[in-house]
Design a protein around this motif. Structure first.
Motif, mmCIF file in Angstrom:
data_model
loop_
_atom_site.group_PDB
_atom_site.id
_atom_site.type_symbol
_atom_site.label_atom_id
_atom_site.label_comp_id
_atom_site.label_asym_id
_atom_site.label_seq_id
_atom_site.Cartn_x
_atom_site.Cartn_y
_atom_site.Cartn_z
ATOM 1 N N THR A 33 0.544 7.369 -4.180
ATOM 2 C CA THR A 33 -0.083 5.857 -3.903
ATOM 3 C C THR A 33 -0.498 5.688 -2.520
ATOM 4 O O THR A 33 -0.062 6.345 -1.496
ATOM 5 C CB THR A 33 0.956 4.800 -4.284
ATOM 6 N N SER A 34 -1.469 4.523 -2.419
ATOM 7 C CA SER A 34 -1.935 4.327 -1.223
ATOM 8 C C SER A 34 -1.359 2.935 -0.698
ATOM 9 O O SER A 34 -1.841 2.371 0.588
ATOM 10 C CB SER A 34 -3.376 4.256 -1.129
ATOM 11 N N THR A 35 -0.646 2.115 -1.295
ATOM 12 C CA THR A 35 -0.023 0.965 -0.701
ATOM 13 C C THR A 35 1.473 0.777 -1.117
ATOM 14 O O THR A 35 1.865 1.375 -1.751
ATOM 15 C CB THR A 35 -0.626 0.010 -2.074
ATOM 16 N N ILE A 36 1.744 -0.195 -0.197
ATOM 17 C CA ILE A 36 3.324 -0.516 -0.157
ATOM 18 C C ILE A 36 3.726 -1.099 -1.426
ATOM 19 O O ILE A 36 5.032 -1.055 -1.791
ATOM 20 C CB ILE A 36 3.683 -1.393 0.968
ATOM 21 N N SER A 37 2.918 -2.056 -2.119
ATOM 22 C CA SER A 37 3.309 -2.625 -3.055
ATOM 23 C C SER A 37 3.506 -1.682 -4.305
ATOM 24 O O SER A 37 4.612 -1.989 -4.917
ATOM 25 C CB SER A 37 2.172 -3.951 -3.541
ATOM 26 N N THR A 38 2.703 -0.797 -4.374
ATOM 27 C CA THR A 38 3.200 0.302 -5.528
ATOM 28 C C THR A 38 4.246 1.013 -5.247
ATOM 29 O O THR A 38 4.976 1.240 -6.197
ATOM 30 C CB THR A 38 1.705 0.991 -5.944
ATOM 31 N N LEU A 39 4.487 1.384 -4.042
ATOM 32 C CA LEU A 39 5.717 1.939 -3.710
ATOM 33 C C LEU A 39 6.970 1.335 -4.024
ATOM 34 O O LEU A 39 7.820 1.838 -4.821
ATOM 35 C CB LEU A 39 5.510 2.446 -2.149
#
Length: 484
Positions: A33-39
């Motif tokens: 992933t490229s986002t903190i929210s998805t992580l």
């Protein structure tokens, strides 16, 4: 082959692709992933056995999220990677509970090795993270070179311990700066930091200076004549600089303090608790002093629980631009006029030997800031000041070969110390050979102005061998002018 699901979080698509392909070939399942929210969503859903994450992402900072990950899933190892390769990044990563911190650009083999290690230790990562230290604008140390990254990683692991530390390095490399950073960002930061240069104290006064001295009894009590450094450092850190200059009698007394945790002043009987962390430093080879009978071996092992070797400036030339500009900012803060420095002047600085290391560079930049009449320090001004340095600034050729062998030995020892009980990733032989071959061949080509026939003769190897190494090492060859 590894077995597990790895979450890769990085806003750089190329890095995600490289890591995903390498981990997949190693047998892992990968979600990227490229986002903190998805992580965070995947972590909440119980996804992943190991996380490999960049720090700065478009929607947040992974180090700010790390305490929440540790609280939600304390057994989930998180490997942090960052291009912001400063000592504060390493400290923040360790304090927030990262399993490991790796600077960018990363060594892919090391990433795979750390992931494999984390997978094999699943369930062993637990505990709440320590409180994060305050973010500092003024960094205690400067340098993004690979040599300094190893120093930062070791320092970060030592901040909240009282383990004995031995800092070795040539004069002017910043040993006291490391000691102060270990204190200022550690669990004893609210206590005093007391530094003593043992080489600057008369040898017959060292014991009194360290442990104090009493002049006699008054009204039934001992009267202190001198309060020692151990007493002054109670609750804090005592930095013993140039510990190799300590006489044997004082070494015996220091060993007893380290073993028993208490001391008595010279001439006194009352015992005092030694509540202080000891950090020692030296520019000497203590093992050689041990062999000569000038340093106690048992004291060496008491002090040298964790060694930190500071690289000389000639091993971290890539740090010179940042160092030079910081020293100019320091000079401005001291009241001198603001100065910039030209790229050509920086390149000239990077070509010097710097026998005085960072301290010598700092003094030169302060002098240039004071003497240069222009707003920008040009190459000719730097050349003039360098030409006026003492002849000792140039390292004799005979000593360079000796120091090269010693430097390689210390580099390898530091590499093994860094990995502790676990073996380093495979391919160490090829990696070290490449690190030596690349500058050797590149500089030899530069010296012969790109003439491969002369370079092969200079190196004593076959021309076809040289051509293959140039191709394998991806060295750019330019004919007709000296390459840097």
């Amino acid at each position: 082959m590894m077995d597990g699901t790895i979450i890769v979080a990085d806003d750089d698509r190329t890095i995600r692709t490289v890591l995903s392909q390498a981990l997949t070939r190693a047998g892992c399942r990968v979600r990227s992933t490229s986002t903190i929210s998805t992580l965070w969503r995947w972590v909440e859903e119980g996804e992943g056995d190991v996380v490999v994450s960049d720090v700065m992402m478009p929607d947040g900072d992974a180090l700010d999220l790390l305490p929440a990950i540790r609280k939600k899933r304390p057994d989930l190892p998180v490997i942090i990677m960052s291009a912001q390769n400063t000592v504060m990044t390493a400290i923040r990563a360790t304090e927030a509970g990262a399993y490991e911190y790796l600077p960018k650009p990363f060594d892919l083999k090391e990433v795979l090795s750390q992931v494999n290690k984390a997978l094999s230790q699943r369930g062993a990562v637990s505990g709440a993270p320590a409180a994060q230290p305050p973010r500092e604008e003024g960094l205690p140390m400067i340098g993004r070179s690979p040599a300094m990254q190893e120093v930062y990683r070791i320092m970060a692991r030592l901040m909240n311990t009282d383990l004995g530390v031995m800092i070795s390095g040539e004069s002017g490399t910043g040993k006291e700066l490391v000691a102060r950073a270990l204190h200022n960002f550690g669990q004893r930061k609210d206590g005093p930091f007391v530094a003593v240069n043992l080489a600057a104290i008369p040898r017959d006064m060292i014991e009194s200076d360290l442990f104090g001295q009493v002049s006699g009894m008054r009204n039934g009590t001992q009267h202190p004549e001198l309060v020692g450094k151990f007493q002054q450092a109670q609750g804090g850190t005592l930095f013993l600089d140039e510990v190799g200059d300590m006489p044997l009698d004082a070494q015996t007394r220091l060993l007893r303090v380290l073993q028993e945790g208490e001391f008595s002043p010279v001439g006194g009987r009352d015992m005092h608790k030694a509540d202080t962390r000891i950090i020692a430093a030296t520019h000497q080879d203590l093992r050689a002093l041990i062999n000569e009978g000038r340093f106690r071996e048992d004291l060496f092992y008491r002090l040298n629980v964790v060694p930190i070797r500071l690289p000389p400036l000639r091993e971290r030339l890539d740090d010179i631009p940042d160092l030079a500009r910081q020293f100019l900012r320091n000079a401005e803060a001291e009241g001198l006029q603001r100065k910039a420095i030209s790229p050509e002047a920086i390149k000239l600085l990077q070509q010097q030997q710097w026998s005085g290391n960072v301290r010598e560079l700092e003094n030169l930049m302060r002098r240039l800031a004071a003497l240069c009449p222009d707003d920008t320090i040009a190459e000719n001004m730097v050349a003039k000041e360098i030409a006026e340095r003492p002849s000792s600034a140039t390292v004799p050729q005979a000593n360079r070969q000796q120091k090269l062998s010693k430097s390689i030995e210390e580099h390898l020892q530091r590499y093994f110390d860094l990995h502790g009980d676990s073996l380093p990733p495979p391919g160490l032989y090829e990696r070290i050979i490449k690190e030596v071959e690349l500058p050797l061949i590149a500089l030899s080509l530069a010296a012969t102005r790109g003439n491969q026939v002369k370079t092969a003769e200079l190196l004593g190897i076959n021309r076809n061998t040289l051509r293959k190494k140039i191709q394998d090492l991806d060295i750019r060859v330019t004919r007709g002018k000296k390459m840097m």
